[in-house]
Scaffold this motif. Structure first.
Motif, PDB file in Angstrom:
ATOM      1  N   UNK A 141      15.927  11.798  27.778  1.00  0.00           N
ATOM      2  CA  UNK A 141      16.062  12.724  26.591  1.00  0.00           C
ATOM      3  C   UNK A 141      16.442  12.143  25.273  1.00  0.00           C
ATOM      4  N   UNK A 142      17.289  11.063  25.384  1.00  0.00           N
ATOM      5  CA  UNK A 142      17.808  10.407  24.201  1.00  0.00           C
ATOM      6  C   UNK A 142      16.657   9.691  23.465  1.00  0.00           C
ATOM      7  N   UNK A 143      15.848   9.129  24.414  1.00  0.00           N
ATOM      8  CA  UNK A 143      14.578   8.187  23.496  1.00  0.00           C
ATOM      9  C   UNK A 143      13.613   9.503  23.040  1.00  0.00           C
ATOM     10  N   UNK A 144      13.403  10.572  23.747  1.00  0.00           N
ATOM     11  CA  UNK A 144      12.440  11.581  23.134  1.00  0.00           C
ATOM     12  C   UNK A 144      13.073  12.232  21.827  1.00  0.00           C
ATOM     13  N   UNK A 145      14.233  12.227  21.975  1.00  0.00           N
ATOM     14  CA  UNK A 145      14.846  12.963  20.584  1.00  0.00           C
ATOM     15  C   UNK A 145      14.749  11.876  19.489  1.00  0.00           C
ATOM     16  N   UNK A 146      14.780  10.626  19.845  1.00  0.00           N
ATOM     17  CA  UNK A 146      14.602   9.433  18.714  1.00  0.00           C
ATOM     18  C   UNK A 146      13.191   9.555  18.138  1.00  0.00           C
ATOM     19  N   UNK A 147      12.168   9.538  19.155  1.00  0.00           N
ATOM     20  CA  UNK A 147      10.672   9.474  18.540  1.00  0.00           C
ATOM     21  C   UNK A 147      10.315  10.856  18.114  1.00  0.00           C
ATOM     22  N   UNK A 148      10.837  12.029  18.380  1.00  0.00           N
ATOM     23  CA  UNK A 148      10.117  13.237  17.997  1.00  0.00           C
ATOM     24  C   UNK A 148       9.931  13.453  16.669  1.00  0.00           C
ATOM     25  N   UNK A 149      11.134  13.104  15.743  1.00  0.00           N
ATOM     26  CA  UNK A 149      10.661  13.095  14.597  1.00  0.00           C
ATOM     27  C   UNK A 149       9.530  12.026  13.970  1.00  0.00           C
ATOM     28  N   UNK A 150       9.543  10.864  14.497  1.00  0.00           N
ATOM     29  CA  UNK A 150       8.692   9.706  13.938  1.00  0.00           C
ATOM     30  C   UNK A 150       7.435  10.070  14.124  1.00  0.00           C
ATOM     31  N   UNK A 151       6.792  10.710  15.407  1.00  0.00           N
ATOM     32  CA  UNK A 151       5.507  10.896  15.623  1.00  0.00           C
ATOM     33  C   UNK A 151       5.343  12.467  15.287  1.00  0.00           C
ATOM     34  N   UNK A 152       6.224  13.123  14.705  1.00  0.00           N
ATOM     35  CA  UNK A 152       5.764  14.550  14.241  1.00  0.00           C
ATOM     36  C   UNK A 152       5.508  15.432  15.502  1.00  0.00           C
ATOM     37  N   UNK A 153       6.119  15.308  16.625  1.00  0.00           N
ATOM     38  CA  UNK A 153       5.813  16.336  17.777  1.00  0.00           C
ATOM     39  C   UNK A 153       6.354  17.742  17.600  1.00  0.00           C
ATOM     40  N   UNK A 154       5.737  18.628  18.195  1.00  0.00           N
ATOM     41  CA  UNK A 154       6.195  20.083  18.055  1.00  0.00           C
ATOM     42  C   UNK A 154       7.281  20.263  19.125  1.00  0.00           C
ATOM     43  N   UNK A 155       7.964  21.048  19.032  1.00  0.00           N
ATOM     44  CA  UNK A 155       9.100  21.756  19.919  1.00  0.00           C
ATOM     45  C   UNK A 155       8.517  21.871  21.205  1.00  0.00           C
ATOM     46  N   UNK A 156       7.462  22.229  21.577  1.00  0.00           N
ATOM     47  CA  UNK A 156       6.715  22.583  22.910  1.00  0.00           C
ATOM     48  C   UNK A 156       6.710  20.993  23.848  1.00  0.00           C
ATOM     49  N   UNK A 157       5.996  20.332  22.807  1.00  0.00           N
ATOM     50  CA  UNK A 157       5.790  18.902  23.393  1.00  0.00           C
ATOM     51  C   UNK A 157       6.962  18.165  23.560  1.00  0.00           C
ATOM     52  N   UNK A 158       8.028  18.399  22.785  1.00  0.00           N
ATOM     53  CA  UNK A 158       9.255  17.720  23.186  1.00  0.00           C
ATOM     54  C   UNK A 158      10.063  18.368  24.314  1.00  0.00           C
ATOM     55  N   UNK A 159       9.885  19.821  24.675  1.00  0.00           N
ATOM     56  CA  UNK A 159      10.354  20.311  25.708  1.00  0.00           C
ATOM     57  C   UNK A 159       9.423  19.958  26.893  1.00  0.00           C
ATOM     58  N   UNK A 160       8.045  19.855  26.847  1.00  0.00           N
ATOM     59  CA  UNK A 160       7.529  19.121  28.100  1.00  0.00           C
ATOM     60  C   UNK A 160       8.071  17.998  28.572  1.00  0.00           C
ATOM     61  N   UNK A 161       8.172  17.097  27.417  1.00  0.00           N
ATOM     62  CA  UNK A 161       8.613  15.598  27.865  1.00  0.00           C
ATOM     63  C   UNK A 161       9.990  15.718  28.445  1.00  0.00           C
ATOM     64  N   UNK A 162      11.020  16.281  27.853  1.00  0.00           N
ATOM     65  CA  UNK A 162      12.280  16.561  28.466  1.00  0.00           C
ATOM     66  C   UNK A 162      12.397  17.141  29.910  1.00  0.00           C
ATOM     67  N   UNK A 163      11.422  18.050  30.071  1.00  0.00           N
ATOM     68  CA  UNK A 163      11.251  18.723  31.353  1.00  0.00           C
ATOM     69  C   UNK A 163      10.939  17.750  32.442  1.00  0.00           C
ATOM     70  N   UNK A 164       9.873  17.011  32.162  1.00  0.00           N
ATOM     71  CA  UNK A 164       9.461  15.934  33.183  1.00  0.00           C
ATOM     72  C   UNK A 164      10.218  14.873  33.512  1.00  0.00           C
ATOM     73  N   UNK A 165      10.910  14.421  32.447  1.00  0.00           N
ATOM     74  CA  UNK A 165      11.828  13.213  32.715  1.00  0.00           C
ATOM     75  C   UNK A 165      13.082  13.686  33.687  1.00  0.00           C
ATOM     76  N   UNK A 166      13.480  14.959  33.287  1.00  0.00           N
ATOM     77  CA  UNK A 166      14.489  15.536  34.426  1.00  0.00           C
ATOM     78  C   UNK A 166      13.888  15.814  35.498  1.00  0.00           C
ATOM     79  N   UNK A 167      12.709  16.396  35.762  1.00  0.00           N
ATOM     80  CA  UNK A 167      12.120  16.760  37.075  1.00  0.00           C
ATOM     81  C   UNK A 167      12.082  15.411  37.892  1.00  0.00           C
ATOM     82  N   UNK A 168      11.549  14.596  37.274  1.00  0.00           N
ATOM     83  CA  UNK A 168      11.088  13.234  38.211  1.00  0.00           C
ATOM     84  C   UNK A 168      12.245  12.325  38.288  1.00  0.00           C
ATOM     85  N   UNK A 169      13.107  12.292  37.304  1.00  0.00           N
ATOM     86  CA  UNK A 169      14.208  11.429  37.558  1.00  0.00           C
ATOM     87  C   UNK A 169      15.378  12.159  38.398  1.00  0.00           C
TER      88      UNK A 169
END
Length: 355
Positions: A141-169
């Motif tokens: 999640x920390x890396x996702x937070x860092x890159x979110x603004x760099x690549x202009x991802x929307x909140x849903x994409x951020x949530x999807x990525x965080x959910x997956x690293x949580x699930x598989x981790x």
């Protein structure tokens, strides 16, 4: 003509408009930190994101709360990533030796590139695929937070990525100790594998702790070596965004010229070559590596980092449309599953081949 309101009056009005939402954010962060301290599967960042989602998709999210909840979300996330650098001491990482350092770089690079390509091929946007690649290859999640603004991802994409690293981790917490026992890995090799293959720092601690103190110590340092890769990856992602912006601007000018109108530059600033938060992160790493900060300051830094990132995640969660997330969740899940298998298998092979 009436005179304009004095600056203090405007400031008080703005503070009053933000206060209800900021109070909710503070309460959400407190609950997330408390719940995170009760177990090792879900960290405060993920819990804060979930609490924000629950609030946003409930009747309790009154319009009066929105300004305070969403204000400064990206700034809080980036400030947290900057302070994350205080957790990294270069001498500890260098002490791992060249073979292990090379393996860390190789695992991060291959995992990032393969996950990015998988995401694009399976229908994710470039921003969503980049967040998945950063989260799975670097530090969740920390890396996702860092890159979110760099690549202009929307909140849903951020949530999807965080959910997956949580699930598989979380799945790795169960699977890796079993596989480590079946393979007969020594403590240090199992710790190395956990540090290379598991996504979140808290999850790495949970996995390696099952094998003993030696495995935990090795896993933690290896994982921090992966965290250090956040800086070059963010810089490269920013360069990629600049290049794509330049290509789009050139295409726009050519299109206007072909239509008989003068070329006009595309509006909007391009991302910086090296984002400021990356420079701040590196400065914090350098300060920590000098060994001049007392343990009390480092402990406070860890706490403040968690609070800032959790507050930012709560704000992100409050902007998420659950129905839209569910419609796109299958693609994120498929990319996460493949990325996890590739990283776990590749890092295990690397660990086994080390002298």
């Amino acid at each position: 003509m009436p005179s304009p309101p004095a600056r203090p009056t405007l400031l008080r009005a703005r503070t009053r408009s933000l206060a209800p939402g900021l109070t909710v954010v503070a309460a959400g962060v407190a609950v997330a930190v408390w719940m995170g301290s009760l177990q090792s599967v879900l960290g405060p960042l993920v819990i804060a994101l979930v609490l924000g989602v629950l609030l946003a998709n409930s009747p309790l999210y009154a319009p009066s709360l929105r300004p305070g909840v969403t204000t400064g979300t990206k700034k809080l996330l980036r400030a947290g990533v900057v302070l994350l650098g205080l957790q990294l001491a270069l001498p500890d990482i260098v002490a791992l030796g060249l073979p292990v350092l090379g393996l860390i770089v190789a695992c991060v690079a291959l995992s990032y590139v393969l996950t990015l390509q998988l995401g694009l091929r399976l229908g994710l946007t470039r921003a969503g695929a980049t967040l998945m690649a950063a989260g799975f290859s670097i530090c969740g999640a920390s890396a996702i937070a860092g890159l979110q603004g760099v690549v202009r991802a929307d909140d849903d994409e951020t949530a999807g990525a965080v959910a997956m690293v949580t699930l598989y981790g979380s799945l790795m917490i169960v699977v890796l100790p079993v596989l480590g026992g079946l393979l007969g890995l020594s403590e240090d090799r199992f710790g190395m594998w956990a540090g290379l293959a598991v996504h979140e720092v808290a999850q790495v601690v949970a996995v390696a702790g099952t094998a003993g103190a030696t495995a935990l110590a090795v896993a933690t340092v290896v994982k921090l070596g992966r965290v250090l890769m956040l800086a070059p990856v963010a810089a490269l992602a920013s360069l990629g965004e600049r290049r794509r912006a330049a290509v789009l601007a050139g295409a726009d000018r050519r299109g206007r010229s072909a239509a008989g109108s003068p070329g006009v530059p595309v509006s909007g600033a391009r991302p910086p070559v090296v984002p400021l938060f990356v420079l701040g992160f590196l400065v914090m790493v350098a300060v920590r590596s000098l060994g001049i900060l007392p343990d009390q300051v480092l402990a406070l830094g860890r706490t403040v980092t968690t609070v800032l990132l959790a507050a930012g995640m709560f704000g992100l969660g409050a902007g998420i449309d659950v129905r839209r997330l569910l419609r796109t969740g299958g693609r994120f899940a498929a990319v996460g599953a493949l990325s996890t298998v590739l990283l776990a298998g590749g890092s295990l092979l690397g660990v086994l081949l080390l002298p």
